[in-house]
Design an enzyme around this catalytic site. Structure first.
Site, PDB file in Angstrom:
ATOM      1  N   SER A  47      32.713  50.860  43.669  1.00 52.34           N
ATOM      2  CA  SER A  47      31.873  51.714  42.826  1.00 52.34           C
ATOM      3  C   SER A  47      30.737  52.306  43.649  1.00 52.34           C
ATOM      4  O   SER A  47      30.401  51.784  44.708  1.00 52.34           O
ATOM      5  CB  SER A  47      31.288  50.878  41.685  1.00 52.34           C
ATOM      6  N   THR A  50      29.664  56.641  47.493  1.00 56.26           N
ATOM      7  CA  THR A  50      30.532  56.756  48.677  1.00 56.26           C
ATOM      8  C   THR A  50      32.002  56.633  48.285  1.00 56.26           C
ATOM      9  O   THR A  50      32.857  57.332  48.834  1.00 56.26           O
ATOM     10  CB  THR A  50      30.177  55.661  49.703  1.00 56.26           C
ATOM     11  N   ASP A 106      24.899  48.678  50.020  1.00 54.92           N
ATOM     12  CA  ASP A 106      23.547  49.232  50.114  1.00 54.92           C
ATOM     13  C   ASP A 106      22.946  48.984  51.495  1.00 54.92           C
ATOM     14  O   ASP A 106      22.174  49.795  51.993  1.00 54.92           O
ATOM     15  CB  ASP A 106      22.661  48.617  49.022  1.00 54.92           C
ATOM     16  N   LYS A 116      24.689  44.382  47.955  1.00 60.07           N
ATOM     17  CA  LYS A 116      25.484  45.244  47.086  1.00 60.07           C
ATOM     18  C   LYS A 116      24.880  45.230  45.693  1.00 60.07           C
ATOM     19  O   LYS A 116      24.085  44.374  45.373  1.00 60.07           O
ATOM     20  CB  LYS A 116      26.941  44.758  47.034  1.00 60.07           C
ATOM     21  N   GLY A 118      23.463  48.107  44.180  1.00 63.60           N
ATOM     22  CA  GLY A 118      22.518  49.191  43.904  1.00 63.60           C
ATOM     23  C   GLY A 118      22.979  50.008  42.700  1.00 63.60           C
ATOM     24  O   GLY A 118      22.189  50.465  41.889  1.00 63.60           O
ATOM     25  N   GLU A 125      32.827  43.940  41.300  1.00 61.64           N
ATOM     26  CA  GLU A 125      33.165  44.242  42.702  1.00 61.64           C
ATOM     27  C   GLU A 125      33.479  42.952  43.453  1.00 61.64           C
ATOM     28  O   GLU A 125      34.422  42.882  44.244  1.00 61.64           O
ATOM     29  CB  GLU A 125      31.989  44.935  43.393  1.00 61.64           C
TER      30      GLU A 125
HETATM   31  C1  5RP Z   1      27.533  49.363  43.370  1.00 61.82           C
HETATM   32  C2  5RP Z   1      27.568  49.064  44.819  1.00 61.82           C
HETATM   33  C3  5RP Z   1      27.724  50.245  45.742  1.00 61.82           C
HETATM   34  O1  5RP Z   1      28.821  50.023  46.569  1.00 61.82           O
HETATM   35  C4  5RP Z   1      26.471  50.389  46.556  1.00 61.82           C
HETATM   36  O2  5RP Z   1      25.372  50.491  45.662  1.00 61.82           O
HETATM   37  C5  5RP Z   1      26.525  51.609  47.453  1.00 61.82           C
HETATM   38  O3  5RP Z   1      26.472  52.774  46.684  1.00 61.82           O
HETATM   39  P1  5RP Z   1      26.487  54.223  47.333  1.00 61.82           P
HETATM   40  O4  5RP Z   1      27.848  54.432  47.907  1.00 61.82           O
HETATM   41  O5  5RP Z   1      26.179  55.139  46.189  1.00 61.82           O
HETATM   42  O6  5RP Z   1      25.412  54.257  48.389  1.00 61.82           O
HETATM   43  O7  5RP Z   1      27.450  47.954  45.271  1.00 61.82           O
HETATM   44  O8  5RP Z   1      27.328  48.195  42.634  1.00 61.82           O
END
Ligand code: 5RP
Length: 226
Positions: A47, A50, A106, A116, A118, A125
């Site tokens: 999620s 990215t 993150d 992780k 964020g 996950e």
């Molecule tokens: C979500 C996550 C995401 O993988 C993490 O926050 C990175 O997000 P982004 O790709 O938007 O930087 O752990 O729970």
């Protein structure tokens, strides 16, 4: 500079930074899919922002190479991405063993310890990654650090059962210092509610070194889901 000139230059610099970050996310995501996904695999889909690029690339490869791929989502967002791209959707009931799970992060330290969550989807996950033979993390240059907290300033996300958020927050601060703050929603009054109907604490730690020990200790607090 005149005020409006400065705003213009400042604004376009920021725009340039955003473009660079997006390009970096895309390059890293495409490389992850190209290097780690093969035909006939069951793939966990992470999620965040990215992973959107990774699913774009995965769908492109499935179309072009006629791959047979089954996808297990880690969130509502991931499920939507899989469906929107016409990929084959499954779940852990039907596919409890995955070949590979692919996700963002993150922050990543020198020992490959991750922050992780964020995006608030950490629990699912983690469950999906735990079912996979390989876990591939896509992280661009902004997430690379020697020690956690150097790049990611929003704290370590901890999912909690709503009724337990105060005791869990106090237990974390008592044991390890810092402050574990309830994450508030932006376009809704009140807290962020996760895909599991839980809350999230963001633990702004002062310093921590032994992340394995910290992780285990937090996991032992009744009411947390980290
Ligand atoms: C979500 C996550 C995401 O993988 C993490 O926050 C990175 O997000 P982004 O790709 O938007 O930087 O752990 O729970």
């Amino acid at each position: 500079y005149e005020d409006d000139q400065y705003t213009h230059i400042h604004g376009s610099r920021r725009h340039h930074g955003t473009l660079m970050a997006e390009e970096a996310k895309k390059l890293a995501a495409y490389a992850a899919v190209d290097n780690h996904i093969q035909n006939n695999q069951v793939v966990g889909v992470g999620s965040g922002s990215t992973i959107v690029y990774a699913v774009d690339r995965l769908a492109e490869r499935v179309r072009q190479e006629k791959l047979n791929i089954v996808c297990v989502p880690t969130s509502f967002q991931a499920r939507q991405l899989i469906l929107q791209h016409g990929l084959t959707l499954s779940d852990l009931d039907r596919h409890p063993e995955l070949d590979v799970a692919i996700d963002g992060a993150d922050e990543v330290d020198a020992a490959l310890t991750l922050i992780k969550g964020g995006g608030g989807c950490l629990t699912q996950e983690k469950i999906v990654a735990g079912c996979a033979k390989h876990f591939i993390v896509i992280a661009d240059y902004r997430k690379d650090s020697k020690a956690l907290g150097q790049q990611w300033k929003k704290g370590v996300p901890v999912e909690v059962i709503p009724m337990a958020y105060v005791p869990v927050s106090r237990a974390i601060a008592r044991r390890f210092g810092g402050e574990a703050v309830l994450r508030m929603a932006v376009s809704k009054a009140g807290p962020v509610v996760t895909d599991n109907s839980n809350f999230i604490l963001d633990w702004k730690f002062e310093h921590a070194e032994n992340w394995k020990e910290v992780n285990t200790a937090i996991k032992m607090i009744p009411g947390q889901y980290r």
